[in-house]
Design a protein around this motif. Sequence first.
Motif, PDB file in Angstrom:
ATOM      1  N   GLN A  80      53.428  33.636  37.806  1.00 29.30           N
ATOM      2  CA  GLN A  80      51.994  33.920  37.863  1.00 29.30           C
ATOM      3  C   GLN A  80      51.655  34.764  39.090  1.00 29.30           C
ATOM      4  O   GLN A  80      50.802  35.646  39.026  1.00 29.30           O
ATOM      5  CB  GLN A  80      51.198  32.620  37.882  1.00 29.30           C
ATOM      6  N   LYS A  81      52.331  34.502  40.203  1.00 28.67           N
ATOM      7  CA  LYS A  81      52.100  35.305  41.415  1.00 28.67           C
ATOM      8  C   LYS A  81      52.540  36.749  41.193  1.00 28.67           C
ATOM      9  O   LYS A  81      51.863  37.682  41.618  1.00 28.67           O
ATOM     10  CB  LYS A  81      52.845  34.704  42.601  1.00 28.67           C
ATOM     11  N   ARG A  82      53.693  36.941  40.520  1.00 31.31           N
ATOM     12  CA  ARG A  82      54.168  38.294  40.231  1.00 31.31           C
ATOM     13  C   ARG A  82      53.215  39.010  39.286  1.00 31.31           C
ATOM     14  O   ARG A  82      52.915  40.196  39.467  1.00 31.31           O
ATOM     15  CB  ARG A  82      55.566  38.251  39.629  1.00 31.31           C
ATOM     16  N   ALA A  83      52.710  38.294  38.290  1.00 31.70           N
ATOM     17  CA  ALA A  83      51.769  38.894  37.341  1.00 31.70           C
ATOM     18  C   ALA A  83      50.471  39.286  38.048  1.00 31.70           C
ATOM     19  O   ALA A  83      49.920  40.370  37.791  1.00 31.70           O
ATOM     20  CB  ALA A  83      51.476  37.922  36.205  1.00 31.70           C
ATOM     21  N   SER A 135      47.055  43.566  40.299  1.00 30.98           N
ATOM     22  CA  SER A 135      46.348  44.115  41.459  1.00 30.98           C
ATOM     23  C   SER A 135      46.825  45.530  41.773  1.00 30.98           C
ATOM     24  O   SER A 135      46.019  46.410  42.085  1.00 30.98           O
ATOM     25  CB  SER A 135      46.552  43.216  42.677  1.00 30.98           C
ATOM     26  N   LEU A 136      48.139  45.750  41.687  1.00 34.11           N
ATOM     27  CA  LEU A 136      48.670  47.093  41.935  1.00 34.11           C
ATOM     28  C   LEU A 136      48.204  48.075  40.867  1.00 34.11           C
ATOM     29  O   LEU A 136      47.875  49.222  41.181  1.00 34.11           O
ATOM     30  CB  LEU A 136      50.195  47.052  41.996  1.00 34.11           C
ATOM     31  N   ALA A 137      48.166  47.649  39.613  1.00 34.64           N
ATOM     32  CA  ALA A 137      47.704  48.525  38.538  1.00 34.64           C
ATOM     33  C   ALA A 137      46.238  48.926  38.753  1.00 34.64           C
ATOM     34  O   ALA A 137      45.877  50.093  38.580  1.00 34.64           O
ATOM     35  CB  ALA A 137      47.873  47.837  37.193  1.00 34.64           C
ATOM     36  N   ILE A 138      45.414  47.977  39.160  1.00 32.51           N
ATOM     37  CA  ILE A 138      44.001  48.277  39.437  1.00 32.51           C
ATOM     38  C   ILE A 138      43.886  49.226  40.618  1.00 32.51           C
ATOM     39  O   ILE A 138      43.093  50.180  40.602  1.00 32.51           O
ATOM     40  CB  ILE A 138      43.209  46.972  39.680  1.00 32.51           C
ATOM     41  N   ALA A 139      44.683  49.006  41.662  1.00 34.88           N
ATOM     42  CA  ALA A 139      44.644  49.864  42.850  1.00 34.88           C
ATOM     43  C   ALA A 139      45.068  51.291  42.501  1.00 34.88           C
ATOM     44  O   ALA A 139      44.435  52.265  42.938  1.00 34.88           O
ATOM     45  CB  ALA A 139      45.543  49.293  43.938  1.00 34.88           C
ATOM     46  N   PHE A 140      46.135  51.437  41.697  1.00 33.28           N
ATOM     47  CA  PHE A 140      46.587  52.771  41.314  1.00 33.28           C
ATOM     48  C   PHE A 140      45.564  53.473  40.431  1.00 33.28           C
ATOM     49  O   PHE A 140      45.321  54.676  40.575  1.00 33.28           O
ATOM     50  CB  PHE A 140      47.940  52.701  40.614  1.00 33.28           C
ATOM     51  N   ALA A 141      44.940  52.751  39.525  1.00 33.01           N
ATOM     52  CA  ALA A 141      43.919  53.346  38.665  1.00 33.01           C
ATOM     53  C   ALA A 141      42.720  53.804  39.493  1.00 33.01           C
ATOM     54  O   ALA A 141      42.176  54.900  39.263  1.00 33.01           O
ATOM     55  CB  ALA A 141      43.485  52.350  37.601  1.00 33.01           C
ATOM     56  N   LEU A 142      42.312  53.009  40.455  1.00 34.76           N
ATOM     57  CA  LEU A 142      41.197  53.389  41.322  1.00 34.76           C
ATOM     58  C   LEU A 142      41.550  54.606  42.168  1.00 34.76           C
ATOM     59  O   LEU A 142      40.737  55.525  42.316  1.00 34.76           O
ATOM     60  CB  LEU A 142      40.802  52.207  42.214  1.00 34.76           C
ATOM     61  N   ALA A 143      42.756  54.628  42.715  1.00 35.99           N
ATOM     62  CA  ALA A 143      43.194  55.773  43.516  1.00 35.99           C
ATOM     63  C   ALA A 143      43.245  57.039  42.658  1.00 35.99           C
ATOM     64  O   ALA A 143      42.839  58.121  43.102  1.00 35.99           O
ATOM     65  CB  ALA A 143      44.558  55.493  44.137  1.00 35.99           C
ATOM     66  N   ALA A 144      43.734  56.925  41.420  1.00 35.98           N
ATOM     67  CA  ALA A 144      43.785  58.084  40.525  1.00 35.98           C
ATOM     68  C   ALA A 144      42.382  58.594  40.218  1.00 35.98           C
ATOM     69  O   ALA A 144      42.153  59.813  40.168  1.00 35.98           O
ATOM     70  CB  ALA A 144      44.506  57.708  39.233  1.00 35.98           C
ATOM     71  N   LEU A 145      41.441  57.695  40.045  1.00 38.76           N
ATOM     72  CA  LEU A 145      40.063  58.092  39.779  1.00 38.76           C
ATOM     73  C   LEU A 145      39.465  58.821  40.983  1.00 38.76           C
ATOM     74  O   LEU A 145      38.784  59.837  40.824  1.00 38.76           O
ATOM     75  CB  LEU A 145      39.225  56.861  39.428  1.00 38.76           C
ATOM     76  N   VAL A 146      39.738  58.331  42.174  1.00 37.68           N
ATOM     77  CA  VAL A 146      39.251  58.985  43.395  1.00 37.68           C
ATOM     78  C   VAL A 146      39.842  60.386  43.515  1.00 37.68           C
ATOM     79  O   VAL A 146      39.136  61.356  43.802  1.00 37.68           O
ATOM     80  CB  VAL A 146      39.580  58.129  44.641  1.00 37.68           C
TER      81      VAL A 146
END
Length: 74
Positions: free
Chosen positions: A36-39, A44-55
């Motif tokens: 569950q911690k890995r998931a 969290s990393l997927a959300i961070a990368f998507a936000l960075a790509a949007l920026v």
Amino acid sequence: MGRADHPIGSVSTDIAKDELMGEQQNDDGIVLTEAQKRARRSRSLAIAFALAALVVLFYVMTLVKGPAILIRPI
């Protein structure tokens, strides 16, 4: 002001609340498994990368359009 079920200055309910709080403080809460911690971390990393790509996308689009975007009729 007190409520009808808990009058102001009620000693018995204050003691009961303190006892309940003491029991709850000893509880560790929800403990996640390693899977569950890995998931959670991967989400969290997927959300961070998507936000960075949007920026980056917004920044690049601003550079592509240039200052001409500011010169337009309102």
